[in-house]
Design a protein around this motif. Structure first.
Motif, PDB file in Angstrom:
ATOM      1  N   ARG A 228       0.847  -1.186   0.000  1.00 49.82           N
ATOM      2  CA  ARG A 228       0.000   0.000   0.000  1.00 49.82           C
ATOM      3  C   ARG A 228       0.882   1.235   0.000  1.00 49.82           C
ATOM      4  O   ARG A 228       1.983   1.216   0.565  1.00 49.82           O
ATOM      5  N   VAL A 229       0.390   2.318  -0.593  1.00 50.17           N
ATOM      6  CA  VAL A 229       1.117   3.583  -0.486  1.00 50.17           C
ATOM      7  C   VAL A 229       0.791   4.152   0.900  1.00 50.17           C
ATOM      8  O   VAL A 229      -0.365   4.475   1.175  1.00 50.17           O
ATOM      9  N   PRO A 230       1.782   4.192   1.783  1.00 48.21           N
ATOM     10  CA  PRO A 230       1.463   4.564   3.177  1.00 48.21           C
ATOM     11  C   PRO A 230       1.289   6.080   3.344  1.00 48.21           C
ATOM     12  O   PRO A 230       2.164   6.783   3.833  1.00 48.21           O
ATOM     13  N   LYS A 231       0.121   6.538   2.903  1.00 44.56           N
ATOM     14  CA  LYS A 231      -0.149   7.979   2.810  1.00 44.56           C
ATOM     15  C   LYS A 231       0.038   8.703   4.133  1.00 44.56           C
ATOM     16  O   LYS A 231       0.409   9.871   4.162  1.00 44.56           O
ATOM     17  N   GLU A 232      -0.228   7.996   5.219  1.00 50.65           N
ATOM     18  CA  GLU A 232      -0.154   8.668   6.523  1.00 50.65           C
ATOM     19  C   GLU A 232       1.268   9.130   6.865  1.00 50.65           C
ATOM     20  O   GLU A 232       1.464   9.953   7.745  1.00 50.65           O
ATOM     21  N   TYR A 233       2.260   8.585   6.138  1.00 52.78           N
ATOM     22  CA  TYR A 233       3.648   8.983   6.386  1.00 52.78           C
ATOM     23  C   TYR A 233       4.218   9.843   5.252  1.00 52.78           C
ATOM     24  O   TYR A 233       5.393  10.156   5.252  1.00 52.78           O
ATOM     25  N   MET A 234       3.367  10.193   4.250  1.00 55.13           N
ATOM     26  CA  MET A 234       3.926  10.783   3.018  1.00 55.13           C
ATOM     27  C   MET A 234       3.393  12.179   2.711  1.00 55.13           C
ATOM     28  O   MET A 234       2.293  12.537   3.116  1.00 55.13           O
ATOM     29  N   GLN A 235       4.184  12.931   1.919  1.00 55.51           N
ATOM     30  CA  GLN A 235       3.763  14.240   1.411  1.00 55.51           C
ATOM     31  C   GLN A 235       2.878  14.014   0.167  1.00 55.51           C
ATOM     32  O   GLN A 235       3.077  13.045  -0.569  1.00 55.51           O
ATOM     33  N   THR A 236       1.987  14.998  -0.114  1.00 58.15           N
ATOM     34  CA  THR A 236       1.039  14.862  -1.232  1.00 58.15           C
ATOM     35  C   THR A 236       1.744  14.628  -2.569  1.00 58.15           C
ATOM     36  O   THR A 236       1.337  13.761  -3.353  1.00 58.15           O
ATOM     37  N   ASN A 237       2.811  15.352  -2.829  1.00 60.02           N
ATOM     38  CA  ASN A 237       3.508  15.211  -4.106  1.00 60.02           C
ATOM     39  C   ASN A 237       4.051  13.784  -4.289  1.00 60.02           C
ATOM     40  O   ASN A 237       3.958  13.193  -5.369  1.00 60.02           O
ATOM     41  N   ASP A 238       4.602  13.252  -3.219  1.00 55.87           N
ATOM     42  CA  ASP A 238       5.129  11.880  -3.273  1.00 55.87           C
ATOM     43  C   ASP A 238       4.004  10.869  -3.495  1.00 55.87           C
ATOM     44  O   ASP A 238       4.169   9.896  -4.229  1.00 55.87           O
ATOM     45  N   ILE A 239       2.862  11.111  -2.866  1.00 55.25           N
ATOM     46  CA  ILE A 239       1.720  10.191  -3.030  1.00 55.25           C
ATOM     47  C   ILE A 239       1.305  10.161  -4.502  1.00 55.25           C
ATOM     48  O   ILE A 239       1.093   9.093  -5.081  1.00 55.25           O
ATOM     49  N   ASN A 240       1.243  11.326  -5.118  1.00 52.18           N
ATOM     50  CA  ASN A 240       0.810  11.399  -6.517  1.00 52.18           C
ATOM     51  C   ASN A 240       1.770  10.680  -7.453  1.00 52.18           C
ATOM     52  O   ASN A 240       1.360  10.061  -8.427  1.00 52.18           O
ATOM     53  N   GLN A 241       3.046  10.742  -7.140  1.00 51.47           N
ATOM     54  CA  GLN A 241       4.040  10.070  -7.998  1.00 51.47           C
ATOM     55  C   GLN A 241       4.050   8.565  -7.826  1.00 51.47           C
ATOM     56  O   GLN A 241       4.604   7.830  -8.625  1.00 51.47           O
ATOM     57  N   CYS A 242       3.505   8.112  -6.693  1.00 53.27           N
ATOM     58  CA  CYS A 242       3.659   6.703  -6.318  1.00 53.27           C
ATOM     59  C   CYS A 242       2.410   5.885  -6.682  1.00 53.27           C
ATOM     60  O   CYS A 242       2.057   4.957  -5.986  1.00 53.27           O
ATOM     61  N   ARG A 243       1.743   6.236  -7.790  1.00 48.18           N
ATOM     62  CA  ARG A 243       0.552   5.473  -8.194  1.00 48.18           C
ATOM     63  C   ARG A 243       0.958   4.310  -9.103  1.00 48.18           C
ATOM     64  O   ARG A 243       1.702   4.511 -10.055  1.00 48.18           O
TER      65      ARG A 243
END
Ligand code: NCD
Length: 312
Positions: A228-243
């Motif tokens: 899973r992309v662990p969003k609770e530990y990540m910045q928004t920009n990183d989340i978007n790149q990690c799809r």
């Protein structure tokens, strides 16, 4: 077995300690189904203290202790004196008074080691922030071993945020205890594995995640480990790149013997269309959670001899 009474990090295991877990888990496996109850941990109490959400870790520890003949208490903050402002240390010290062993999860790196320092019973790290999740990695190790009958000379590719992925951190450490493994970390730029988890034979593959399938076709891993992309530990920009999404097309890019693993929970990175494929192991990992955690609990409570007696 391992060189501390606690299970905080894979660092404290030798190869032979890991092999003991594999052997004990496989001895216990036939007894881990529904309807079984052993008396290996009769009279002993596991306390689970979860300051972060959990489904599989909590439930599998609970069922593992039940099958071993022991009892379980579970602490979650909601409805407890934590709502009145009690601190975590006092909560842990209190629950320690009722228990023989503690499994603790917290969102902060290093927190479980600190808690282990304030209690007099063995402590299991059930996940500390984006640091380690050693028992999940032991389950994953058991799953790989059952499939390939070895933990040497394998090519393992981890996909996602290597920076935050605690189960992967612990499994990478496990792969380094065996021989001749190659480990790839496939991530978008900025989410590479932190230096302290790097092992010999580790290689970053920093890509645009839209090219994931092509990259997998090139490296041909034996094990593809997704999370899973662990969003609770990540910045928004990183989340978007990690799809990314692992699906039928991904399976076609992998060698026929490759397995796909995911510790769950999934959100949208592993498509259910491949759930029933024999090389997709996520629910098998859930199943192996029982046997592996039974082995961990029994060994940490000093019952290695009782395990060998049931195999005799
Ligand atoms: C993982 C965790 O909590 O680290 N789940 C688990 O224990 N099986 C994975 C996650 O939260 O993404």
């Amino acid at each position: 077995m391992w060189n501390t009474r606690h299970l905080l990090t894979i660092d404290s295991f030798s190869r032979s300690g890991l092999e003991t877990i594999l052997q004990c888990a496989s001895i216990l496996e036939p007894f881990s189904g529904r309807g079984n109850k052993l008396d290996i941990c009769k009279g002993e109490i596991l306390a689970e203290i979860f300051f972060e959400p959990s489904t599989r870790t909590e439930k599998s520890f609970q069922v593992a202790m039940h099958v071993l003949g022991g009892d379980v208490i579970i602490h979650k903050d909601a409805g407890s004196s934590r709502d009145k402002g009690e601190n975590k240390a006092d909560t842990i010290k209190t629950i320690e008074q009722y228990s023989d062993i503690l499994a603790i999860r917290d969102h902060e790196t290093g927190a479980i080691e600190r808690y282990a320092g304030i209690v007099n019973v063995p402590v299991i790290n059930a996940g500390d922030g984006s640091n380690e999740h050693p028992t999940q990695a032991l389950i994953d190790m058991y799953t790989i071993w059952k499939r390939f009958n070895t933990l040497d000379s394998l090519k393992v590719a981890f996909v996602g945020s290597l920076k935050h992925y605690r189960a992967a951190h612990s499994l990478i450490k496990i792969m380094s205890k065996f021989s001749n493994n190659t480990v790839f970390g496939i991530s978008p730029p900025g989410l590479e594995l932190p230096d302290n988890f790097r092992i010999n034979g580790y290689e970053d593959i920093t890509i645009d995640m839209r090219n994931l399938n092509d990259k997998l076709a090139e490296i041909k891993p034996d094990v593809l480990y997704v999370g899973r992309v662990p969003k609770e530990y990540m910045q928004t920009n990183d989340i978007n790149q990690c799809r990314y999404e692992i699906n039928k097309k991904t399976l076609q890019c992998l060698p026929g013997h490759s397995i796909i693993m995911h510790p769950l929970p999934r959100v949208d990175e592993l498509h259910p269309e491949i759930d029933s494929h024999p090389n997709v192991m996520h629910f098998m990992q859930v199943r192996h959670g029982l046997q592996t955690r039974m082995a961990v609990l029994a060994l940490m409570l000093g019952h290695e001899k009782k395990i060998s007696e049931i195999s005799a």
